[in-house]
Write a protein that holds these residues in place. Structure first.
Motif, PDB file in Angstrom:
ATOM      1  N   GLY A 126       0.841  -1.182   0.000  1.00 47.75           N
ATOM      2  CA  GLY A 126       0.000   0.000   0.000  1.00 47.75           C
ATOM      3  C   GLY A 126       0.878   1.233   0.000  1.00 47.75           C
ATOM      4  N   PHE A 127       0.439   2.285  -0.702  1.00 49.68           N
ATOM      5  CA  PHE A 127       1.239   3.504  -0.837  1.00 49.68           C
ATOM      6  C   PHE A 127       0.416   4.732  -0.447  1.00 49.68           C
ATOM      7  CE2 PHE A 127       3.870   0.797  -3.366  1.00 49.68           C
ATOM      8  CZ  PHE A 127       5.126   1.378  -3.398  1.00 49.68           C
ATOM      9  N   ALA A 128       1.060   5.652   0.261  1.00 49.66           N
ATOM     10  CA  ALA A 128       0.536   7.005   0.452  1.00 49.66           C
ATOM     11  C   ALA A 128       1.700   7.950   0.233  1.00 49.66           C
ATOM     12  CB  ALA A 128      -0.052   7.177   1.844  1.00 49.66           C
ATOM     13  N   ILE A 129       1.547   8.867  -0.719  1.00 41.86           N
ATOM     14  CA  ILE A 129       2.640   9.773  -1.083  1.00 41.86           C
ATOM     15  C   ILE A 129       2.131  11.203  -1.004  1.00 41.86           C
ATOM     16  CG2 ILE A 129       4.328  10.398  -2.838  1.00 41.86           C
ATOM     17  CD1 ILE A 129       3.985   7.590  -4.017  1.00 41.86           C
ATOM     18  N   MET A 130       2.733  11.994  -0.143  1.00 39.68           N
ATOM     19  CA  MET A 130       2.297  13.372   0.051  1.00 39.68           C
ATOM     20  C   MET A 130       2.973  14.307  -0.953  1.00 39.68           C
ATOM     21  SD  MET A 130       2.129  13.513   4.223  1.00 39.68           S
ATOM     22  CE  MET A 130       0.835  14.760   4.242  1.00 39.68           C
ATOM     23  N   ASP A 131       2.306  15.414  -1.248  1.00 44.63           N
ATOM     24  CA  ASP A 131       2.797  16.380  -2.245  1.00 44.63           C
ATOM     25  C   ASP A 131       2.783  17.774  -1.620  1.00 44.63           C
ATOM     26  OD1 ASP A 131       3.084  18.131  -4.509  1.00 44.63           O
ATOM     27  OD2 ASP A 131       2.482  16.465  -5.793  1.00 44.63           O
ATOM     28  N   PHE A 132       3.966  18.351  -1.428  1.00 42.65           N
ATOM     29  CA  PHE A 132       4.102  19.633  -0.733  1.00 42.65           C
ATOM     30  C   PHE A 132       3.511  20.795  -1.513  1.00 42.65           C
ATOM     31  CE2 PHE A 132       6.272  23.175   1.395  1.00 42.65           C
ATOM     32  CZ  PHE A 132       6.174  22.779   2.725  1.00 42.65           C
ATOM     33  N   ARG A 133       3.303  20.623  -2.801  1.00 42.35           N
ATOM     34  CA  ARG A 133       2.756  21.719  -3.614  1.00 42.35           C
ATOM     35  C   ARG A 133       1.341  22.093  -3.187  1.00 42.35           C
ATOM     36  NH1 ARG A 133       2.395  19.730  -9.374  1.00 42.35           N
ATOM     37  NH2 ARG A 133       1.728  17.866  -8.236  1.00 42.35           N
ATOM     38  N   PHE A 134       0.604  21.137  -2.627  1.00 45.07           N
ATOM     39  CA  PHE A 134      -0.792  21.378  -2.262  1.00 45.07           C
ATOM     40  C   PHE A 134      -0.856  21.848  -0.811  1.00 45.07           C
ATOM     41  CE2 PHE A 134      -5.160  20.853  -1.324  1.00 45.07           C
ATOM     42  CZ  PHE A 134      -5.854  20.773  -2.512  1.00 45.07           C
ATOM     43  N   LEU A 135      -0.941  23.158  -0.626  1.00 37.72           N
ATOM     44  CA  LEU A 135      -1.055  23.780   0.697  1.00 37.72           C
ATOM     45  C   LEU A 135       0.000  23.261   1.674  1.00 37.72           C
ATOM     46  CD1 LEU A 135      -4.907  24.078   1.345  1.00 37.72           C
ATOM     47  CD2 LEU A 135      -3.231  25.928   1.387  1.00 37.72           C
ATOM     48  N   GLY A 136       1.237  23.132   1.168  1.00 37.45           N
ATOM     49  CA  GLY A 136       2.333  22.677   2.022  1.00 37.45           C
ATOM     50  C   GLY A 136       2.116  21.263   2.545  1.00 37.45           C
ATOM     51  N   ALA A 137       1.333  20.453   1.787  1.00 37.92           N
ATOM     52  CA  ALA A 137       1.010  19.079   2.205  1.00 37.92           C
ATOM     53  C   ALA A 137       0.497  19.046   3.640  1.00 37.92           C
ATOM     54  CB  ALA A 137       2.210  18.154   2.037  1.00 37.92           C
ATOM     55  N   SER A 138      -0.220  20.091   4.022  1.00 38.95           N
ATOM     56  CA  SER A 138      -0.801  20.107   5.370  1.00 38.95           C
ATOM     57  C   SER A 138      -1.854  19.009   5.483  1.00 38.95           C
ATOM     58  CB  SER A 138      -1.410  21.480   5.665  1.00 38.95           C
ATOM     59  OG  SER A 138      -2.280  21.891   4.629  1.00 38.95           O
ATOM     60  N   MET A 139      -1.992  18.475   6.700  1.00 41.46           N
ATOM     61  CA  MET A 139      -2.891  17.338   6.917  1.00 41.46           C
ATOM     62  C   MET A 139      -4.269  17.817   7.357  1.00 41.46           C
ATOM     63  SD  MET A 139      -2.445  13.861   9.173  1.00 41.46           S
ATOM     64  CE  MET A 139      -2.139  14.723  10.711  1.00 41.46           C
TER      65      MET A 139
END
Length: 286
Positions: A126-139
């Protein structure tokens, strides 16, 4: 005026005049944030966005990261259409809803994390990959929900889990709803662990705030890219708040490796092979 003091019609640097420079397309060169050298974009792309002069690891998009570590054509996305909402009607100098739409259009993403299943050297995970371009990858709520869902799916299918983190922390626009995601994601990973399944946490630059304080720190093995900033509050905030003199390299991946917080630093070019080795080793051990 003496010819010695006469200004030339065009100034020339390496054969490029100020006149012809106007014809050079924008965006071909990038100044390295670490060493200050100017590097051609093609050279960065060929080097997986790593500076050839100082090895600074520039951020990758979630798709670039996926292409780097997963087997070609193996990725199956999950929960692609879950949309964030402005539940609190947040408004500062702008509307949160308008901000979400702006970043969706700019990044072509619905949210700051890409989730699904894929293989590395033929081994499914399973993969989860965050992307900082989208609102600083805020959760926010959707980031937490998507990560929780893919972890639960990995548990049901008895798959190992890989989460590639980068984040500025919890999303302030969602208040307590954002902070709740720390507990939700951590609980899903606890159930994954109780099922005897393996979780690799990959920390990239920067990984901070509520993400560091929750799922990013819960890996059976925690690895990081060279030079990544990893911590709860950043060094500038800590210094301003406590007036403390911080050690050299404070909160870098190298500092945290020395202190035992992470297990290994992996160069970007070697990430796929090393993740594959970890999956193979723990699959056989299980």
């Amino acid at each position: 005026m003496s010819p010695f003091f006469k200004k030339p019609k065009y100034s020339t640097i390496r054969g490029i005049t100020s006149k012809t420079k106007k014809n050079i397309p924008e965006g071909l060169w990038q100044k390295c944030k670490s060493c200050g050298e100017v590097v051609h974009q093609n050279q960065l792309k060929e080097n997986q966005q790593v500076c050839p002069n100082c090895s600074f690891h520039n951020p990758l998009t979630c798709q670039e990261r996926l292409d780097l570590i997963a087997d070609e054509g193996s990725f199956v996305e999950c929960d692609a259409n879950i949309q964030p909402v402005d539940a609190l009607k947040f408004f500062a100098t702008y509307s949160y809803g308008e901000k979400l739409l702006e970043y969706q259009q700019k990044t072509k993403l619905q949210e700051a994390v890409l989730t699904g299943t894929a293989t590395i050297h033929g081994q499914a995970a399973g993969f989860a990959i965050m992307d900082f371009r989208f609102l600083g990858a805020s959760m926010g709520s959707v980031v937490g929900e998507k990560i929780t869902r893919i972890v639960e799916q990995a548990t049901a299918k008895r798959l190992p889990m890989i989460i590639v983190s980068t984040s500025g922390g919890a999303r302030m626009h969602e208040g307590t709803l954002s902070l709740m995601q720390m507990a939700k994601t951590s609980a899903a990973l606890a159930r994954h662990d109780r099922a005897g399944l393996f979780f690799i946490s990959v920390l990239t630059h920067p990984t901070t705030g509520g993400v560091t304080a929750s799922f990013a720190s819960l890996g059976d093995v925690i690895v990081a890219e060279p030079g990544a900033l990893i911590g709860f509050a950043g060094p500038r905030v800590i210094k301003q708040t406590t007036q403390a003199i911080l050690p050299d390299g404070f909160q870098t991946a190298e500092f945290l490796l020395e202190k035992g917080f992470i297990d290994r630093i992996i160069e970007r070019a070697a990430m796929r092979d090393e993740l594959g080795l970890l999956l193979d080793y723990f699959a056989k051990a299980g």
